[in-house]
Design a protein around this motif. Structure first.
Motif, short mmCIF file in Angstrom:
data_model
loop_
_atom_site.label_atom_id
_atom_site.label_comp_id
_atom_site.label_asym_id
_atom_site.label_seq_id
_atom_site.Cartn_x
_atom_site.Cartn_y
_atom_site.Cartn_z
N ALA A 128 0.92 -1.21 0.05
CA ALA A 128 -0.03 0.11 -0.09
C ALA A 128 0.89 1.21 0.20
N ARG A 129 0.10 2.28 -0.59
CA ARG A 129 1.21 3.48 -0.66
C ARG A 129 -0.02 4.87 -0.24
N GLN A 130 0.51 5.78 0.60
CA GLN A 130 -0.28 6.95 0.68
C GLN A 130 0.68 8.22 0.79
N ALA A 131 0.27 9.19 -0.17
CA ALA A 131 1.09 10.32 -0.32
C ALA A 131 0.54 11.36 0.46
N GLY A 132 1.36 12.49 0.95
CA GLY A 132 0.93 13.65 1.78
C GLY A 132 0.89 13.35 3.31
N VAL A 133 0.80 14.39 4.03
CA VAL A 133 0.91 14.31 5.35
C VAL A 133 -0.24 13.59 5.95
N MET A 134 -0.37 12.95 7.10
CA MET A 134 -1.14 12.28 7.62
C MET A 134 -1.25 12.83 9.30
N SER A 135 -2.34 12.99 9.68
CA SER A 135 -2.27 13.08 11.29
C SER A 135 -1.73 11.75 11.94
N PRO A 136 -1.53 11.87 13.11
CA PRO A 136 -1.25 10.65 14.01
C PRO A 136 -2.26 9.62 14.07
N GLN A 137 -3.24 10.16 14.22
CA GLN A 137 -4.64 9.17 14.20
C GLN A 137 -5.03 8.63 12.83
N GLN A 138 -4.85 9.49 11.76
CA GLN A 138 -4.81 8.86 10.19
C GLN A 138 -3.91 7.96 9.99
N LEU A 139 -2.57 8.15 10.52
CA LEU A 139 -1.46 7.32 9.97
C LEU A 139 -1.82 5.92 10.73
N HIS A 140 -2.10 6.06 12.06
CA HIS A 140 -2.29 4.87 12.87
C HIS A 140 -3.40 4.03 12.31
N GLN A 141 -4.55 4.49 12.01
CA GLN A 141 -5.65 4.07 11.15
C GLN A 141 -5.16 3.35 10.07
N TRP A 142 -4.63 4.17 9.18
CA TRP A 142 -4.26 3.59 7.72
C TRP A 142 -3.21 2.33 7.90
N VAL A 143 -2.27 2.44 8.97
CA VAL A 143 -1.29 1.38 9.02
C VAL A 143 -2.03 0.02 9.51
N GLU A 144 -2.93 0.29 10.31
CA GLU A 144 -3.72 -0.68 11.09
C GLU A 144 -4.81 -1.40 10.12
N GLN A 145 -5.30 -0.72 9.12
CA GLN A 145 -6.00 -1.49 7.95
C GLN A 145 -4.88 -2.09 6.81
N VAL A 146 -3.92 -1.56 6.74
CA VAL A 146 -3.09 -2.41 5.63
C VAL A 146 -2.56 -3.64 6.42
N LEU A 147 -2.38 -3.61 7.74
CA LEU A 147 -1.66 -4.71 8.63
C LEU A 147 -2.76 -5.65 8.65
N GLN A 148 -4.04 -5.48 8.88
CA GLN A 148 -5.16 -6.47 8.98
C GLN A 148 -5.28 -7.09 7.71
N GLN A 149 -4.98 -6.43 6.38
CA GLN A 149 -5.31 -6.97 5.32
C GLN A 149 -4.34 -7.94 5.10
#
Length: 152
Positions: A128-149
């Motif tokens: 997975a890839r995400q460009a741009g600044v994410m808040s800590p909450q957004q980053l945590h949620q995104w990484v969590e979703q990718v790891l669950q997949q």
């Protein structure tokens, strides 16, 4: 006669970058590197270079990479968020940083077009890839979703 049915993982040491074989159920028990005796799980991002990136990218633990550059304002804003979230995933993913100014070959190899860019790799495959600044909450949620997949 020993029957070893424990699942083993290959992890690169964040200090000396040597590969280590660790039983998956020992990840939470502060395993040490067989070479340098330092902790294999630190919760701090590892600086990847052309010399050491392959050991980490090909390991069995997913790698969350922040592609950044020192002259990039948004990268400077995002960097502390990345470091803040890293310890929360210490036993499930290795967080790493690639300075695309110093390691432009790696930026090109992974086709990074804008920074900051965060990408998740597993066994040297981009997941997975995400460009741009994410808040800590957004980053945590995104990484969590990718790891669950990934089932990690």
């Amino acid at each position: 006669m020993s029957t070893d049915t424990q699942e083993k993982m290959i992890l690169a040491c964040p200090h000396c970058h040597k590969k280590n074989r660790v039983a998956a159920d020992r990840i939470s028990q502060q395993p040490k590197c067989g070479q340098c005796k330092e902790a294999l799980i630190t919760g701090s991002p590892v600086e990847l270079t052309i010399a050491n990136h392959k050991a980490h990218m090909s390991s069995d633990m997913p790698v969350v990479v922040d592609f950044w550059a020192p002259w990039c304002g948004p990268c400077q804003q995002f960097g502390p968020f990345f470091e803040q979230v890293a310890p929360q995933f210490a036993e499930r993913a290795r967080f790493a940083k690639i300075n695309t100014q110093n390691e432009n070959v790696l930026g090109q190899r992974y086709a990074v077009r804008s920074i900051p860019t965060v990408a998740v790799f597993h066994r040297d495959q981009e997941i997975a890839r995400q460009a741009g600044v994410m808040s800590p909450q957004q980053l945590h949620q995104w990484v969590e979703q990718v790891l669950q997949q990934l089932g990690a």
